[in-house]
Design an enzyme around this catalytic site. Structure first.
Site, PDB file in Angstrom:
ATOM      1  N   CYS A  71       0.804  -1.230   0.000  1.00  0.00           N
ATOM      2  CA  CYS A  71       0.000   0.000   0.000  1.00  0.00           C
ATOM      3  C   CYS A  71       0.835   1.276   0.000  1.00  0.00           C
ATOM      4  O   CYS A  71       0.289   2.369  -0.143  1.00  0.00           O
ATOM      5  CB  CYS A  71      -0.963  -0.014   1.183  1.00  0.00           C
ATOM      6  SG  CYS A  71      -0.189  -0.220   2.799  1.00  0.00           S
ATOM      7  N   HIS A  72       2.126   1.173   0.136  1.00  0.00           N
ATOM      8  CA  HIS A  72       2.993   2.359   0.227  1.00  0.00           C
ATOM      9  C   HIS A  72       4.194   2.159  -0.674  1.00  0.00           C
ATOM     10  O   HIS A  72       5.234   1.716  -0.204  1.00  0.00           O
ATOM     11  CB  HIS A  72       3.423   2.547   1.681  1.00  0.00           C
ATOM     12  CG  HIS A  72       4.148   3.824   1.962  1.00  0.00           C
ATOM     13  ND1 HIS A  72       5.505   3.961   1.830  1.00  0.00           N
ATOM     14  CD2 HIS A  72       3.694   5.020   2.370  1.00  0.00           C
ATOM     15  CE1 HIS A  72       5.870   5.178   2.175  1.00  0.00           C
ATOM     16  NE2 HIS A  72       4.788   5.844   2.510  1.00  0.00           N
ATOM     17  N   PHE A  73       4.160   2.362  -1.842  1.00  0.00           N
ATOM     18  CA  PHE A  73       3.131   2.845  -2.752  1.00  0.00           C
ATOM     19  C   PHE A  73       2.908   1.798  -3.833  1.00  0.00           C
ATOM     20  O   PHE A  73       3.880   1.154  -4.225  1.00  0.00           O
ATOM     21  CB  PHE A  73       3.592   4.140  -3.411  1.00  0.00           C
ATOM     22  CG  PHE A  73       3.889   5.237  -2.435  1.00  0.00           C
ATOM     23  CD1 PHE A  73       2.877   6.068  -1.978  1.00  0.00           C
ATOM     24  CD2 PHE A  73       5.172   5.441  -1.955  1.00  0.00           C
ATOM     25  CE1 PHE A  73       3.152   7.104  -1.093  1.00  0.00           C
ATOM     26  CE2 PHE A  73       5.452   6.474  -1.060  1.00  0.00           C
ATOM     27  CZ  PHE A  73       4.447   7.303  -0.633  1.00  0.00           C
TER      28      PHE A  73
END
Length: 174
Positions: free
Chosen positions: A72-74
């Protein structure tokens, strides 16, 4: 629960037990549990040594591409959030205070200068945290002040000065 006996190193299982409140006893410092536990082991902890001679901690996190934050990052550009490395250093300062036998629940109180000069990618193998205690206050106020360094695969990439963590017997009004 048995009385706490300090060791000079800790396994992931022992750190998770700390997160569940089983290491230092009820109402005392706890590490976060996975997924927020940013450590796999404490390789060394001592009340002597470090840059200031007041104690040090060396801890490690094994990196693998399926760690939760990489997804999720990124998306398409995975990198471990720098704030997680900073949080790991606060986690270790709080652990040190409890490991010395101080009561209370740990809370991060701030830091001085923080610098990020590199990144942790899913291709890395290991993160090493090195905490150097500068001052430990053990009176009515229980607080540790430390400098910390984060290295990935042997290359230093983060530095934090004056990390501050306190232990509190009551956090209701914190």
């Amino acid at each position: 629960m048995q009385d706490f006996v300090p060791n000079s190193s800790y396994t992931r299982e022992e750190l998770i037990a700390c997160g569940n409140g089983e290491l230092f006893g009820p109402g005392n410092a706890q590490l976060p549990v996975p997924n927020m536990l940013m450590l796999d082991r404490i390789a060394h902890i001592s009340t002597t040594g470090g840059e200031y001679g007041k104690g040090e901690i060396i801890a490690e996190l094994d990196i693998h591409k399926d760690l939760w934050f990489f997804g999720c990052h990124f998306p398409g550009d995975p990198v471990m959030p720098g704030c997680l490395g900073l949080d790991a250093m606060w986690q270790l300062v709080g652990f040190f205070l409890a490991w010395k036998g101080n009561p209370g629940r740990g809370r991060a109180l701030g830091s001085g200068e923080v610098k990020f000069t590199g990144q942790i990618l899913p291709t890395a193998k290991q993160v090493t945290y090195h905490i150097h205690l500068k001052r430990v206050i053990e009176r009515k106020l229980i607080m540790g002040i430390a400098d910390g360094r984060v290295a990935v695969d042997g290359k230093e990439i983060y530095f934090a000065k004056d990390l501050r963590v306190g232990l509190f017997s009551n956090t209701d009004t914190f």
